[in-house]
Design an enzyme around this catalytic site. Sequence first.
Site, PDB file in Angstrom:
ATOM      1  N   ASN A  41       0.835  -1.206   0.000  1.00 25.84           N
ATOM      2  CA  ASN A  41       0.000   0.000   0.000  1.00 25.84           C
ATOM      3  C   ASN A  41       0.870   1.257   0.000  1.00 25.84           C
ATOM      4  OD1 ASN A  41      -2.325  -1.568   0.161  1.00 25.84           O
ATOM      5  ND2 ASN A  41      -2.514  -1.357   2.380  1.00 25.84           N
ATOM      6  N   ARG A 172       1.030  -6.680  14.634  1.00 22.36           N
ATOM      7  CA  ARG A 172       0.218  -7.854  14.320  1.00 22.36           C
ATOM      8  C   ARG A 172       0.500  -8.918  15.389  1.00 22.36           C
ATOM      9  NH1 ARG A 172      -1.216  -4.445  11.218  1.00 22.36           N
ATOM     10  NH2 ARG A 172      -1.823  -4.671   9.024  1.00 22.36           N
ATOM     11  N   GLY A 261      -6.009   0.637   5.799  1.00 25.70           N
ATOM     12  CA  GLY A 261      -5.124   1.380   4.912  1.00 25.70           C
ATOM     13  C   GLY A 261      -4.918   2.832   5.305  1.00 25.70           C
ATOM     14  N   ASP A 264      -1.336   3.368   6.388  1.00 26.62           N
ATOM     15  CA  ASP A 264      -0.435   3.297   5.239  1.00 26.62           C
ATOM     16  C   ASP A 264      -0.507   4.595   4.437  1.00 26.62           C
ATOM     17  OD1 ASP A 264       0.098   0.662   6.012  1.00 26.62           O
ATOM     18  OD2 ASP A 264      -1.510  -0.131   4.757  1.00 26.62           O
TER      19      ASP A 264
END
Length: 312
Positions: A41, A172, A261, A264
Amino acid sequence: MPQALDVITIGEAMAMFVASEPGELSQVEHFFKRVAGAELNVATGLARLGLKVGWVSRVGDDSFGHFILSALKKEGIETSGVTLDGCFATGFQLKSKVEDGTDPIVEYFRKGSAASHLSVEDFNPAYFTTARHLHLSGVAAALSPSSWALLDHAAGAMKAAGKTLSFDPNLRPVLWKSEAEMVEKLNQLAFQADWVLPGVNEGIILTGQRTPEGIADFYLDRGVKAVVLKTGADGAWFKTSSGEKGAVAAVKVDNVVDTVGAGDGFAVGVISALLEGKTLQQAISRGNKIGSLAIQVQGDSEGLPTRSQLGE
């Protein structure tokens, strides 16, 4: 070997199947296919702004892998650092459709993927040093011990070569064996960066500090030049090694469609502006603007603007 690049990043791309209607993924019958991946991204957003970008990864020699390579070429992203892996498959994911601004449900099918087999062997010094900046994310670091080792090696080599580095923790936790390992490994990467871009909650986890200034000082005391904290609806807060600090207000969005997103997009704005020589405050303003555009459309990268759409 390509001509000089502005930015190189390392990560995993997956085929993404986005539900065409709201509801439980198990009940959805129709999906449309896109590409997904945090670092991709960022590469896409930077390329759309006219920067020369290289993306390093492994994809399977399968339909998903060739789909990703085609998407890279359409965006003008340099692919010399991508290995077509005949032994391991490309990962994919399913993503729900939401219409109320909440986070969509995403199910991943990535274990043992080609990208998880990234290693220091994928570091080509002649290729990497054509770039003036390296952007790393905690997603690629979490894929496997060998992938983390590649990022650590690349960071050290690029820093030694006088290049600038940015790092987005992009936590994560589910991909790590433990929170302690995640904190240790991601901070080792962050300490090598010039610009660290965590969310506030990520910063709390990684540093143990409870305030934006405490989080920033944790990294600044270890050689980082600037820390930019994403503070959600408030925008962002920053502090530099020279002591400059302040808040930059978010861009108001009336209709949030898809939050995936946004971070990003923020990174795209900050990195592109700093590489253009703009001030940190100007860079954060651009990051806030691009992040706001990213959340107004469905898809991970569909809202990332071209230079003309950005209007700067």
